[in-house]
Design a protein around this motif. Structure first.
Motif: not given
Length: 140
Positions: A27-55
């Motif tokens: 929740v709070g994930l957008s395409s804004n690469q400067a936001r922390a959510a963007y980087g954290v979501a990428a890490v979660l994906q690398r560890y096999g999580k399916r991320i679902v952006p909610v914004h």
């Protein structure tokens, strides 16, 4: 903080990251690469999580379809990762319980003790003021 409390929180972190499920609404994930959510979501994906952006913009992020709200997601969500200001986090936690999520994760700096208590009372696992992108590599 007692040793028992620390152990319990560490156990909850481990459970959410390894056993709760792999579908994470961010929740709070957008395409804004400067936001922390963007980087954290990428890490979660690398560890096999399916991320679902909610914004509110419902943007596609990291190749995943976005949704304007948790209620709009048409499939089960295991964990709701919350990147909103603390004053709005409690509402998100309540929505997570309403959609049947198994756990809620409040990011670093997101603190709402009343929401934490409500979420735990509703039977969900909960972590507050921590970051899964910091915690998940520690499990390896």
């Amino acid at each position: 903080m007692s040793v028992e409390t620390t152990t319990t929180e560490s156990d909850t972190v481990r459970k959410i990251l390894t056993a709760t499920g792999d579908t994470w609404a961010v929740v709070g994930l957008s395409s804004n690469q400067a936001r922390a959510a963007y980087g954290v979501a990428a890490v979660l994906q690398r560890y096999g999580k399916r991320i679902v952006p909610v914004h509110p913009k419902a943007e596609t992020v990291h190749g995943e379809q976005g949704y304007a709200s948790l209620a709009d997601i048409p499939f089960p969500v295991d964990v709701v990762d919350v990147f909103v200001n603390s004053e709005h986090a409690g509402q998100v936690a309540d929505e997570a319980a309403a959609i049947g999520a198994k756990a809620v994760w409040f990011q670093l700096g997101v603190i709402d003790e009343a929401a934490y208590a409500r979420t735990r009372e509703a039977g969900l696992d909960m972590v507050m003021n921590r970051c899964p992108a910091i915690e998940i590599p520690r499990l390896s």
